[in-house]
Design a protein around this motif. Structure first.
Motif, PDB file in Angstrom:
ATOM      1  N   LYS A 122       0.818  -1.211   0.000  1.00 39.62           N
ATOM      2  CA  LYS A 122       0.000   0.000   0.000  1.00 39.62           C
ATOM      3  C   LYS A 122       0.857   1.269   0.000  1.00 39.62           C
ATOM      4  O   LYS A 122       0.348   2.352  -0.289  1.00 39.62           O
ATOM      5  CB  LYS A 122      -0.962   0.008   1.183  1.00 39.62           C
ATOM      6  CG  LYS A 122      -0.323   0.212   2.549  1.00 39.62           C
ATOM      7  CD  LYS A 122      -1.394   0.295   3.632  1.00 39.62           C
ATOM      8  CE  LYS A 122      -0.818   0.618   4.988  1.00 39.62           C
ATOM      9  NZ  LYS A 122      -1.862   0.743   6.029  1.00 39.62           N
ATOM     10  N   ILE A 123       2.146   1.137   0.340  1.00 33.69           N
ATOM     11  CA  ILE A 123       3.081   2.253   0.260  1.00 33.69           C
ATOM     12  C   ILE A 123       3.836   2.129  -1.056  1.00 33.69           C
ATOM     13  O   ILE A 123       4.486   1.114  -1.316  1.00 33.69           O
ATOM     14  CB  ILE A 123       4.084   2.242   1.429  1.00 33.69           C
ATOM     15  CG1 ILE A 123       3.361   2.212   2.774  1.00 33.69           C
ATOM     16  CG2 ILE A 123       5.035   3.431   1.339  1.00 33.69           C
ATOM     17  CD1 ILE A 123       2.626   3.479   3.106  1.00 33.69           C
ATOM     18  N   THR A 124       3.751   3.133  -1.930  1.00 31.88           N
ATOM     19  CA  THR A 124       4.475   3.061  -3.193  1.00 31.88           C
ATOM     20  C   THR A 124       5.973   3.218  -2.944  1.00 31.88           C
ATOM     21  O   THR A 124       6.409   3.736  -1.917  1.00 31.88           O
ATOM     22  CB  THR A 124       4.011   4.158  -4.161  1.00 31.88           C
ATOM     23  OG1 THR A 124       4.431   5.443  -3.674  1.00 31.88           O
ATOM     24  CG2 THR A 124       2.489   4.144  -4.325  1.00 31.88           C
ATOM     25  N   PHE A 307      14.302   1.619  12.369  1.00 28.02           N
ATOM     26  CA  PHE A 307      14.132   1.077  11.014  1.00 28.02           C
ATOM     27  C   PHE A 307      13.676  -0.375  11.025  1.00 28.02           C
ATOM     28  O   PHE A 307      12.791  -0.764  10.261  1.00 28.02           O
ATOM     29  CB  PHE A 307      15.434   1.210  10.223  1.00 28.02           C
ATOM     30  CG  PHE A 307      15.650   2.564   9.620  1.00 28.02           C
ATOM     31  CD1 PHE A 307      15.259   2.833   8.315  1.00 28.02           C
ATOM     32  CD2 PHE A 307      16.233   3.575  10.352  1.00 28.02           C
ATOM     33  CE1 PHE A 307      15.453   4.080   7.747  1.00 28.02           C
ATOM     34  CE2 PHE A 307      16.441   4.834   9.806  1.00 28.02           C
ATOM     35  CZ  PHE A 307      16.045   5.099   8.498  1.00 28.02           C
ATOM     36  N   ASN A 308      14.287  -1.207  11.869  1.00 27.63           N
ATOM     37  CA  ASN A 308      13.979  -2.639  11.844  1.00 27.63           C
ATOM     38  C   ASN A 308      12.739  -3.021  12.636  1.00 27.63           C
ATOM     39  O   ASN A 308      12.074  -4.007  12.318  1.00 27.63           O
ATOM     40  CB  ASN A 308      15.161  -3.450  12.387  1.00 27.63           C
ATOM     41  CG  ASN A 308      16.391  -3.419  11.500  1.00 27.63           C
ATOM     42  OD1 ASN A 308      17.467  -3.817  11.931  1.00 27.63           O
ATOM     43  ND2 ASN A 308      16.287  -2.942  10.273  1.00 27.63           N
ATOM     44  N   LYS A 309      12.418  -2.261  13.688  1.00 29.01           N
ATOM     45  CA  LYS A 309      11.358  -2.692  14.602  1.00 29.01           C
ATOM     46  C   LYS A 309      10.102  -1.823  14.548  1.00 29.01           C
ATOM     47  O   LYS A 309       8.979  -2.346  14.562  1.00 29.01           O
ATOM     48  CB  LYS A 309      11.898  -2.711  16.032  1.00 29.01           C
ATOM     49  CG  LYS A 309      10.906  -3.201  17.079  1.00 29.01           C
ATOM     50  CD  LYS A 309      11.535  -3.235  18.465  1.00 29.01           C
ATOM     51  CE  LYS A 309      10.534  -3.694  19.524  1.00 29.01           C
ATOM     52  NZ  LYS A 309      11.126  -3.703  20.887  1.00 29.01           N
ATOM     53  N   LEU A 310      10.263  -0.502  14.483  1.00 28.17           N
ATOM     54  CA  LEU A 310       9.118   0.385  14.692  1.00 28.17           C
ATOM     55  C   LEU A 310       8.519   0.961  13.415  1.00 28.17           C
ATOM     56  O   LEU A 310       7.303   1.054  13.284  1.00 28.17           O
ATOM     57  CB  LEU A 310       9.531   1.536  15.621  1.00 28.17           C
ATOM     58  CG  LEU A 310      10.008   1.139  17.017  1.00 28.17           C
ATOM     59  CD1 LEU A 310      10.469   2.370  17.793  1.00 28.17           C
ATOM     60  CD2 LEU A 310       8.898   0.424  17.775  1.00 28.17           C
ATOM     61  N   LEU A 311       9.359   1.391  12.474  1.00 26.63           N
ATOM     62  CA  LEU A 311       8.861   2.149  11.331  1.00 26.63           C
ATOM     63  C   LEU A 311       7.871   1.359  10.478  1.00 26.63           C
ATOM     64  O   LEU A 311       6.833   1.889  10.060  1.00 26.63           O
ATOM     65  CB  LEU A 311      10.036   2.634  10.472  1.00 26.63           C
ATOM     66  CG  LEU A 311       9.677   3.503   9.263  1.00 26.63           C
ATOM     67  CD1 LEU A 311       8.905   4.747   9.691  1.00 26.63           C
ATOM     68  CD2 LEU A 311      10.936   3.891   8.488  1.00 26.63           C
ATOM     69  N   GLU A 316       2.303   0.679   8.578  1.00 31.60           N
ATOM     70  CA  GLU A 316       1.163  -0.222   8.391  1.00 31.60           C
ATOM     71  C   GLU A 316      -0.087   0.331   9.056  1.00 31.60           C
ATOM     72  O   GLU A 316      -1.191   0.263   8.504  1.00 31.60           O
ATOM     73  CB  GLU A 316       1.502  -1.599   8.953  1.00 31.60           C
ATOM     74  CG  GLU A 316       0.395  -2.626   8.770  1.00 31.60           C
ATOM     75  CD  GLU A 316       0.772  -4.001   9.287  1.00 31.60           C
ATOM     76  OE1 GLU A 316      -0.075  -4.904   9.254  1.00 31.60           O
ATOM     77  OE2 GLU A 316       1.935  -4.165   9.724  1.00 31.60           O
ATOM     78  N   THR A 317       0.069   0.900  10.255  1.00 31.38           N
ATOM     79  CA  THR A 317      -1.083   1.407  10.997  1.00 31.38           C
ATOM     80  C   THR A 317      -1.443   2.843  10.623  1.00 31.38           C
ATOM     81  O   THR A 317      -2.493   3.339  11.041  1.00 31.38           O
ATOM     82  CB  THR A 317      -0.807   1.365  12.512  1.00 31.38           C
ATOM     83  OG1 THR A 317       0.334   2.180  12.802  1.00 31.38           O
ATOM     84  CG2 THR A 317      -0.541  -0.064  12.967  1.00 31.38           C
ATOM     85  N   GLY A 318      -0.571   3.511   9.874  1.00 29.14           N
ATOM     86  CA  GLY A 318      -0.832   4.903   9.507  1.00 29.14           C
ATOM     87  C   GLY A 318      -0.407   5.900  10.565  1.00 29.14           C
ATOM     88  O   GLY A 318      -0.685   7.099  10.438  1.00 29.14           O
TER      89      GLY A 318
END
Length: 357
Positions: A122-124, A307-311, A316-318
């Motif tokens: 959903k993210i280009t 970068f690996n855990k949170l972003l 995904e949740t907006g």
């Protein structure tokens, strides 16, 4: 996974020269690295400054660029978080290492797995490419320079703000400013920002409590009034513009924001550029420079966390959204035009070049 058998690159042959399209060897990922087949490249102001002034260019020819998004082509030894075929965004470390294999402005780039994030369909790719430098800078500014507890970012679902800490983000519509607004909101801060009027609604939607026109002759008074209305003193600030004109105004807001009787909280101003010699330093405000490249080395712990855990979860949740995109057509050959566009100045958008699959 490789669909292209060549690695075309926009190479900087010499200081101040125009970018030249050349073929380079496809790099191989080393330990802790992934090789990305780039699909979108975003341009930062630092890119044209490196081209023009030779800043952070150790040798020529050089491949510039930091922000990219694409598909993992290969993984190096020790990499377990990613596999070929993953859609990712990443921050390329060539700025720090001087290794052109780690520059973004080419078809294939090797990046540290610690500075990469999986992104959903959903993210280009173009949207994803707007994030790496902004996320890196926001992370270092808030949780390294300004010293906010990283636990505030990890525990956003239960975050509270008992101290009612206020932060001013000058340039809240810029890509970096937008990321700082969102991360500060996630960490439980009360955010005040400046932006052009056409961007006020977007900056509020990102999490700012109040947004003020930076061109207003009463911008300092307007911000102080907003802080009083919110009942939250402004004790922290990030100047995403950091010019001779903006820095004294930001320092005034911090110096004049009332923090209650007997308060001993420091007033701290984080700048994206070193403080200019032509501007007097404020006496009551601590000024600290944001060295964003620290995320690739000294604060790689923050890089891995964000970068690996949170972003990826936030995208995904907006809870975090990318910057608005301005695409310059023409692939790698259009990077020079994109650099020139950024140098002239853009507002509220990130200039992106898309590469064919």
């Amino acid at each position: 996974m490789t669909k292209s058998v060549s690695n075309l690159a926009a190479v900087l042959p010499s200081p101040g020269s125009a970018l030249d399209i050349q073929e380079r060897k496809i790099p191989s990922p080393g330990p802790g690295e992934i090789l990305i087949r780039n699909r979108a490249l975003a341009i930062n102001p630092m890119d044209w400054k490196r081209q023009l002034y030779g800043f952070a260019v150790s040798s020529y020819p050089a491949v510039l660029g930091t922000d990219l998004a694409g598909v993992v082509d290969q993984v190096g030894p020790g990499v377990t978080l990613f596999q070929p075929g993953d859609r990712v965004l990443a921050s390329a470390a060539g700025f720090l290492t001087g290794n052109s294999d780690q520059g973004a402005f080419q078809t294939y780039t090797t990046v540290m797995d610690a500075l990469a994030t999986k992104v959903l369909d959903k993210i280009t790719f173009s949207e994803a490419a707007t994030l790496p430098a902004a996320v890196s800078t926001a992370t270092i500014a808030l949780f390294d320079v300004l010293g906010l507890p990283i636990s505030d970012l990890e525990n956003t679902a239960t975050s509270t703000n008992p101290t009612k800490t206020g932060i001013l983000v000058w340039g809240g519509a810029s890509s970096t400013g937008s990321a700082v607004v969102q991360f500060a909101r996630l960490a439980g801060l009360v955010v005040f920002a400046t932006a052009s009027p056409q961007h006020h609604d977007r900056v509020r939607a990102l999490g700012a409590t109040a947004v003020v026109d930076y061109r207003s002759p009463t911008v300092v008074e307007d911000l102080l009034a907003a802080a009083r209305e919110a009942g939250t003193p402004i004790t922290l600030a990030l100047d995403a513009i950091s010019t001779e004109e903006t820095l004294p105004l930001v320092a005034r807001v911090l110096a004049e924001s009332e923090d209650g009787p007997g308060s001993d909280r420091k007033k701290i101003l984080a700048t994206l550029l070193p403080w200019p010699d032509t501007v007097a330093r404020p006496e009551s405000v601590q000024v600290l420079w944001v060295a964003g490249q620290r995320i690739w080395k000294e604060r790689i712990d923050l890089g891995r966390l964000v970068f690996n855990k949170l972003l990826g979860k936030w995208l995904e949740t907006g809870e975090v959204v990318p910057a608005k995109v301005q695409v310059v057509d023409g692939g790698l050959s259009s990077l020079q035009a994109g650099m020139d566009e950024v140098r002239k100045g853009v507002s509220g958008v990130k200039v992106v070049v898309e590469l064919d699959e």
